[in-house]
Enzyme design. Structure first.
Site, PDB file in Angstrom:
ATOM      1  N   HIS A 114       0.848  -1.191   0.000  1.00  0.00           N
ATOM      2  CA  HIS A 114       0.000   0.000   0.000  1.00  0.00           C
ATOM      3  C   HIS A 114       0.887   1.245   0.000  1.00  0.00           C
ATOM      4  O   HIS A 114       2.108   1.156   0.190  1.00  0.00           O
ATOM      5  CB  HIS A 114      -0.904   0.001   1.225  1.00  0.00           C
ATOM      6  CG  HIS A 114      -0.183  -0.156   2.526  1.00  0.00           C
ATOM      7  ND1 HIS A 114       0.673   0.787   3.026  1.00  0.00           N
ATOM      8  CD2 HIS A 114      -0.151  -1.180   3.416  1.00  0.00           C
ATOM      9  CE1 HIS A 114       1.167   0.359   4.178  1.00  0.00           C
ATOM     10  NE2 HIS A 114       0.704  -0.842   4.432  1.00  0.00           N
TER      11      HIS A 114
HETATM   12  P1  TYD Z   1      -1.564  -2.733   7.790  1.00  0.00           P
HETATM   13  O1  TYD Z   1      -1.134  -1.293   7.822  1.00  0.00           O
HETATM   14  O2  TYD Z   1      -2.422  -3.154   6.642  1.00  0.00           O
HETATM   15  O3  TYD Z   1      -0.299  -3.692   7.871  1.00  0.00           O
HETATM   16  P2  TYD Z   1       0.927  -3.860   6.870  1.00  0.00           P
HETATM   17  O4  TYD Z   1       0.934  -2.681   5.983  1.00  0.00           O
HETATM   18  O5  TYD Z   1       2.127  -3.915   7.721  1.00  0.00           O
HETATM   19  O6  TYD Z   1       0.735  -5.146   6.141  1.00  0.00           O
HETATM   20  O7  TYD Z   1      -2.299  -3.026   9.169  1.00  0.00           O
HETATM   21  C1  TYD Z   1      -2.745  -4.307   9.532  1.00  0.00           C
HETATM   22  C2  TYD Z   1      -3.933  -4.173  10.458  1.00  0.00           C
HETATM   23  O8  TYD Z   1      -3.599  -3.471  11.658  1.00  0.00           O
HETATM   24  C3  TYD Z   1      -5.074  -3.393   9.823  1.00  0.00           C
HETATM   25  O9  TYD Z   1      -6.267  -4.116  10.041  1.00  0.00           O
HETATM   26  C4  TYD Z   1      -5.149  -2.096  10.566  1.00  0.00           C
HETATM   27  C5  TYD Z   1      -4.451  -2.341  11.873  1.00  0.00           C
HETATM   28  N1  TYD Z   1      -3.617  -1.207  12.293  1.00  0.00           N
HETATM   29  C6  TYD Z   1      -4.079  -0.363  13.294  1.00  0.00           C
HETATM   30  O10 TYD Z   1      -5.191  -0.533  13.836  1.00  0.00           O
HETATM   31  N2  TYD Z   1      -3.271   0.669  13.717  1.00  0.00           N
HETATM   32  C7  TYD Z   1      -2.059   0.910  13.145  1.00  0.00           C
HETATM   33  O11 TYD Z   1      -1.353   1.861  13.549  1.00  0.00           O
HETATM   34  C8  TYD Z   1      -1.616   0.051  12.065  1.00  0.00           C
HETATM   35  C9  TYD Z   1      -0.304   0.273  11.391  1.00  0.00           C
HETATM   36  C10 TYD Z   1      -2.429  -0.988  11.691  1.00  0.00           C
END
Ligand code: TYD
Length: 132
Positions: free
Chosen positions: A50
């Site tokens: 992303h």
């Molecule tokens: P995501 O940012 O999609 O993870 P990555 O990019 O590392 O694969 O986040 C994974 C899950 O965690 C998503 O459901 C949202 C939650 N999340 C939060 O609630 N707070 C945060 O600060 C972050 C980074 C993620």
């Protein structure tokens, strides 16, 4: 600062164990609004996939190693993080993936904004359009 950059952190070498630190606006170009960490990543998994509209980040491999792949819509660069005394500054607007996590690796992420699902661009086609 609008380009990705490896930032070296202060390092106090000590026979009792080493120490490094980060202060907002000193080692980092932004105010730290949020901290999260990624751990217990199973072998072969990847994270990210992303871009953020506004959020800027600083990523440190506190333990172990992993790769961060940044894509500005034209070029991709891979940054291998494997020491706790430097990190990668990721400006807003870069497509980001993380992979090659070693066993027991720990990724610390400092972020410039509170968590907001609306700040994510999760569709690569939309990202490419925005990046043009
Ligand atoms: P995501 O940012 O999609 O993870 P990555 O990019 O590392 O694969 O986040 C994974 C899950 O965690 C998503 O459901 C949202 C939650 N999340 C939060 O609630 N707070 C945060 O600060 C972050 C980074 C993620």
């Amino acid at each position: 600062m609008d380009k990705p950059q490896i930032i070296e952190l202060p390092k106090f070498l000590d026979k009792r164990g080493n120490l490094s630190f980060i202060e907002e606006f000193k080692q980092l170009p932004f105010k730290i609004e949020r901290t999260y960490w990624i751990y217990d990543v199973p072998g072969g998994e990847h994270r990210g996939g992303h871009a953020y509209r506004e959020n800027e980040e600083f990523i440190v491999a506190l333990s172990g190693s992993f790769d961060v792949i940044l894509d500005d819509g034209k070029e991709k660069h891979t940054y291998s993080l494997n020491r706790s005394y430097y990190g990668l500054y990721v400006p807003k607007g870069y497509w980001r993936e993380m992979n090659n996590f070693s066993t027991n690796s720990l990724a610390l992420v400092l972020a410039s904004t509170p968590y907001s699902p609306n700040d994510y661009i999760r569709d690569y086609t939309e990202f490419k359009l925005n990046a043009e």
